[in-house]
Design a protein around this motif. Structure first.
Motif, PDB file in Angstrom:
ATOM      1  N   LYS A 171      -2.263 -10.623 -14.162  1.00  0.00           N
ATOM      2  CA  LYS A 171      -1.082 -10.278 -14.694  1.00  0.00           C
ATOM      3  C   LYS A 171      -0.978  -9.204 -15.574  1.00  0.00           C
ATOM      4  CE  LYS A 171       2.685 -13.245 -16.217  1.00  0.00           C
ATOM      5  NZ  LYS A 171       3.193 -14.578 -16.834  1.00  0.00           N
ATOM      6  N   LYS A 172      -1.927  -9.239 -16.446  1.00  0.00           N
ATOM      7  CA  LYS A 172      -1.893  -8.172 -17.503  1.00  0.00           C
ATOM      8  C   LYS A 172      -2.111  -6.725 -16.886  1.00  0.00           C
ATOM      9  CE  LYS A 172      -3.991 -11.055 -21.405  1.00  0.00           C
ATOM     10  NZ  LYS A 172      -5.232 -11.039 -22.298  1.00  0.00           N
ATOM     11  N   ILE A 173      -2.887  -6.817 -15.837  1.00  0.00           N
ATOM     12  CA  ILE A 173      -3.341  -5.395 -15.389  1.00  0.00           C
ATOM     13  C   ILE A 173      -2.223  -4.889 -14.479  1.00  0.00           C
ATOM     14  CG2 ILE A 173      -4.841  -4.122 -13.694  1.00  0.00           C
ATOM     15  CD1 ILE A 173      -6.286  -4.736 -16.423  1.00  0.00           C
ATOM     16  N   ARG A 174      -1.658  -5.843 -13.775  1.00  0.00           N
ATOM     17  CA  ARG A 174      -0.376  -5.445 -13.121  1.00  0.00           C
ATOM     18  C   ARG A 174       0.789  -5.017 -13.839  1.00  0.00           C
ATOM     19  NH1 ARG A 174       0.405  -9.956  -8.222  1.00  0.00           N
ATOM     20  NH2 ARG A 174       2.090  -8.217  -7.459  1.00  0.00           N
ATOM     21  N   LYS A 175       1.159  -5.622 -14.980  1.00  0.00           N
ATOM     22  CA  LYS A 175       2.149  -5.295 -15.911  1.00  0.00           C
ATOM     23  C   LYS A 175       1.984  -3.927 -16.318  1.00  0.00           C
ATOM     24  CE  LYS A 175       4.689  -6.746 -19.947  1.00  0.00           C
ATOM     25  NZ  LYS A 175       4.577  -7.880 -21.054  1.00  0.00           N
ATOM     26  N   ASP A 176       0.809  -3.505 -16.390  1.00  0.00           N
ATOM     27  CA  ASP A 176       0.560  -2.497 -17.160  1.00  0.00           C
ATOM     28  C   ASP A 176       0.779  -1.209 -15.945  1.00  0.00           C
ATOM     29  OD1 ASP A 176      -0.310  -0.525 -18.992  1.00  0.00           O
ATOM     30  OD2 ASP A 176      -2.477  -0.858 -18.825  1.00  0.00           O
ATOM     31  N   LEU A 177       0.251  -1.623 -14.973  1.00  0.00           N
ATOM     32  CA  LEU A 177       0.168  -0.676 -13.680  1.00  0.00           C
ATOM     33  C   LEU A 177       1.626  -0.446 -13.390  1.00  0.00           C
ATOM     34  CD1 LEU A 177      -3.100  -1.616 -11.588  1.00  0.00           C
ATOM     35  CD2 LEU A 177      -2.735   0.349 -13.398  1.00  0.00           C
ATOM     36  N   ARG A 178       2.116  -1.486 -13.292  1.00  0.00           N
ATOM     37  CA  ARG A 178       3.584  -1.534 -12.700  1.00  0.00           C
ATOM     38  C   ARG A 178       4.272  -0.457 -13.437  1.00  0.00           C
ATOM     39  NH1 ARG A 178       4.449  -6.779 -12.869  1.00  0.00           N
ATOM     40  NH2 ARG A 178       3.673  -7.164 -10.933  1.00  0.00           N
ATOM     41  N   ALA A 179       4.330  -0.467 -14.630  1.00  0.00           N
ATOM     42  CA  ALA A 179       5.117   0.598 -15.715  1.00  0.00           C
ATOM     43  C   ALA A 179       4.799   1.776 -15.385  1.00  0.00           C
ATOM     44  CB  ALA A 179       4.658   0.285 -16.997  1.00  0.00           C
ATOM     45  N   ARG A 180       3.793   2.327 -14.675  1.00  0.00           N
ATOM     46  CA  ARG A 180       3.359   3.783 -14.364  1.00  0.00           C
ATOM     47  C   ARG A 180       2.981   3.947 -12.772  1.00  0.00           C
ATOM     48  NH1 ARG A 180      -1.765   4.501 -16.218  1.00  0.00           N
ATOM     49  NH2 ARG A 180      -2.149   2.230 -16.752  1.00  0.00           N
ATOM     50  N   GLN A 181       3.715   2.999 -11.984  1.00  0.00           N
ATOM     51  CA  GLN A 181       3.370   3.028 -10.694  1.00  0.00           C
ATOM     52  C   GLN A 181       3.995   4.360 -10.163  1.00  0.00           C
ATOM     53  OE1 GLN A 181       5.175  -0.331  -8.763  1.00  0.00           O
ATOM     54  NE2 GLN A 181       4.212   0.349  -6.897  1.00  0.00           N
ATOM     55  N   VAL A 182       3.067   4.972  -9.102  1.00  0.00           N
ATOM     56  CA  VAL A 182       3.512   5.837  -8.437  1.00  0.00           C
ATOM     57  C   VAL A 182       3.767   5.507  -6.868  1.00  0.00           C
ATOM     58  CG1 VAL A 182       2.628   8.122  -7.241  1.00  0.00           C
ATOM     59  CG2 VAL A 182       2.071   7.594  -9.490  1.00  0.00           C
ATOM     60  N   PRO A 183       5.055   5.455  -6.552  1.00  0.00           N
ATOM     61  CA  PRO A 183       5.143   5.150  -4.936  1.00  0.00           C
ATOM     62  C   PRO A 183       4.562   5.672  -3.937  1.00  0.00           C
ATOM     63  CG  PRO A 183       7.467   5.693  -6.546  1.00  0.00           C
ATOM     64  CD  PRO A 183       6.167   6.394  -7.037  1.00  0.00           C
ATOM     65  N   TRP A 184       4.497   5.017  -3.034  1.00  0.00           N
ATOM     66  CA  TRP A 184       3.407   5.274  -1.971  1.00  0.00           C
ATOM     67  C   TRP A 184       3.954   6.670  -1.254  1.00  0.00           C
ATOM     68  CZ3 TRP A 184       2.536  -0.015   1.013  1.00  0.00           C
ATOM     69  CH2 TRP A 184       1.446  -0.854   0.205  1.00  0.00           C
ATOM     70  N   ASP A 185       5.133   6.802  -0.885  1.00  0.00           N
ATOM     71  CA  ASP A 185       5.953   7.807  -0.483  1.00  0.00           C
ATOM     72  C   ASP A 185       5.767   9.026  -1.241  1.00  0.00           C
ATOM     73  OD1 ASP A 185       7.746   7.649  -2.240  1.00  0.00           O
ATOM     74  OD2 ASP A 185       9.414   7.110  -0.910  1.00  0.00           O
ATOM     75  N   ALA A 186       5.117   8.891  -2.529  1.00  0.00           N
ATOM     76  CA  ALA A 186       5.097  10.082  -3.188  1.00  0.00           C
ATOM     77  C   ALA A 186       3.617  10.538  -3.389  1.00  0.00           C
ATOM     78  CB  ALA A 186       5.437   9.853  -4.808  1.00  0.00           C
ATOM     79  N   LEU A 187       2.589   9.961  -2.731  1.00  0.00           N
ATOM     80  CA  LEU A 187       1.226  10.264  -2.524  1.00  0.00           C
ATOM     81  C   LEU A 187       0.892  11.125  -1.523  1.00  0.00           C
ATOM     82  CD1 LEU A 187      -0.085   6.432  -3.229  1.00  0.00           C
ATOM     83  CD2 LEU A 187      -0.098   8.430  -5.088  1.00  0.00           C
ATOM     84  N   PRO A 188      -0.163  11.776  -1.444  1.00  0.00           N
ATOM     85  CA  PRO A 188      -0.701  12.764  -0.452  1.00  0.00           C
ATOM     86  C   PRO A 188      -0.760  11.706   0.851  1.00  0.00           C
ATOM     87  CG  PRO A 188      -1.930  13.320  -2.676  1.00  0.00           C
ATOM     88  CD  PRO A 188      -1.185  12.024  -2.820  1.00  0.00           C
ATOM     89  N   ASP A 189      -0.274  12.334   1.945  1.00  0.00           N
ATOM     90  CA  ASP A 189      -0.735  11.719   3.049  1.00  0.00           C
ATOM     91  C   ASP A 189      -1.873  10.967   3.404  1.00  0.00           C
ATOM     92  OD1 ASP A 189       2.075  12.642   3.788  1.00  0.00           O
ATOM     93  OD2 ASP A 189       1.129  14.218   4.915  1.00  0.00           O
ATOM     94  N   ALA A 190      -3.010  11.600   2.989  1.00  0.00           N
ATOM     95  CA  ALA A 190      -4.447  10.976   3.331  1.00  0.00           C
ATOM     96  C   ALA A 190      -4.844   9.903   2.460  1.00  0.00           C
ATOM     97  CB  ALA A 190      -5.321  12.087   3.028  1.00  0.00           C
ATOM     98  N   VAL A 191      -3.870   9.644   1.326  1.00  0.00           N
ATOM     99  CA  VAL A 191      -4.221   8.438   0.348  1.00  0.00           C
ATOM    100  C   VAL A 191      -3.279   7.370   0.987  1.00  0.00           C
ATOM    101  CG1 VAL A 191      -3.497   7.667  -2.097  1.00  0.00           C
ATOM    102  CG2 VAL A 191      -4.511  10.149  -1.560  1.00  0.00           C
ATOM    103  N   ARG A 192      -1.845   7.418   1.023  1.00  0.00           N
ATOM    104  CA  ARG A 192      -0.867   6.530   1.626  1.00  0.00           C
ATOM    105  C   ARG A 192      -1.189   6.331   2.895  1.00  0.00           C
ATOM    106  NH1 ARG A 192       3.644   8.901   3.766  1.00  0.00           N
ATOM    107  NH2 ARG A 192       3.812  11.299   3.266  1.00  0.00           N
ATOM    108  N   ALA A 193      -2.082   6.843   3.960  1.00  0.00           N
ATOM    109  CA  ALA A 193      -2.001   6.597   5.423  1.00  0.00           C
ATOM    110  C   ALA A 193      -1.956   4.968   5.457  1.00  0.00           C
ATOM    111  CB  ALA A 193      -3.385   7.343   5.977  1.00  0.00           C
TER     112      ALA A 193
END
Length: 246
Positions: free
Chosen positions: A218-240
């Protein structure tokens, strides 16, 4: 003229046999405590070193692999699946240790407890690394560098600071090791109920680990959610992977 020491009460006369005996007893007790404390520190150090050595070898699935294995899920749904899987895994570890603690004389308990700490840490390190994948925040660098960043995140119970080079290049010396040992001590203290004969059991061991892994996630997700990068903004090879539902 100095007072005659024999005029003092016997317990305050360090030169008497009684006083010398008490002094020797206190010294022996202090020495025994120092030995036990030294062994504890040595044990925690060994466990910390084992976790650091194990971290780069933990298999971590990248985002593309996760999306293939969990098709059609949104980032939050995928994160939910990963957390639940990790909670079940650490609960299984805790159940085994709890059952072992019910033995009338468990001579191997210190080793069992060390095995639990390392086992739970491995599951949680894998979870943290894969949550970073889900939220589009994979730390840069090679496998070992990412693993050490994940260890730091585990000890601090927060996401990796990708924009902070110092956190990504943390040395495996002083500060990081001390923080890791502190976290291990906390986990050891949390697991003490598993060692108490009137409380122990598989159900208790499982519940403790399941709860603690959930709180960490819960702590980790709260922290990551605040800085999340949407999948469609990631390189194709990463978000495949297949697109999420909806």
């Amino acid at each position: 003229m100095p007072a005659d020491p024999t005029a003092l009460p016997p317990e305050r006369t360090t030169g008497t046999p009684q006083g010398r005996g008490r002094t020797a007893s206190l010294a022996a007790g202090a020495d025994h405590g120092a030995v036990r404390g030294g062994r504890l520190i040595a044990g925690l150090t060994a466990i910390a070193d084992r976790i650091i050595d194990t971290a780069p070898r933990i298999p971590v699935r990248d985002l593309a692999t996760l999306r293939v294995q969990f098709p059609g899920l949104t980032p939050e749904e995928l994160a939910d699946e990963l957390v639940e899987g990790a909670r079940k895994a650490t609960a299984t570890v805790g159940a085994g240790i709890g059952a072992a603690a019910m033995l009338p004389v468990p001579p191997a308990m210190p080793y069992e407890l060390a095995a639990e700490i390392i086992g739970v840490a491995s599951v949680e390190l894998k979870l943290i690394a894969e949550l970073h994948e889900v939220y589009g925040l994979r730390p840069p660098g090679g496998r070992r560098q990412r693993a050490m960043a994940t260890v730091t995140a585990w000890t601090e119970e927060r996401g990796v600071e990708i924009a902070d080079p110092a956190s990504l290049n943390a040395a495996l010396g002083g500060p990081m090791r001390r923080e890791l040992r502190r976290q291990i001590m906390k986990r050891t203290l949390r697991n003490l109920p598993n060692l108490m004969p009137f409380l122990v059991g598989a159900a208790v061991g499982a519940a403790v680990n399941r709860r603690d892994t959930g709180k960490l996630a819960k702590k980790i997700r709260k922290d990551l959610r605040a800085r999340q990068v949407p999948w469609d903004a990631l390189p194709d090879a990463v978000r495949a992977g297949p697109p999420p539902r909806g």
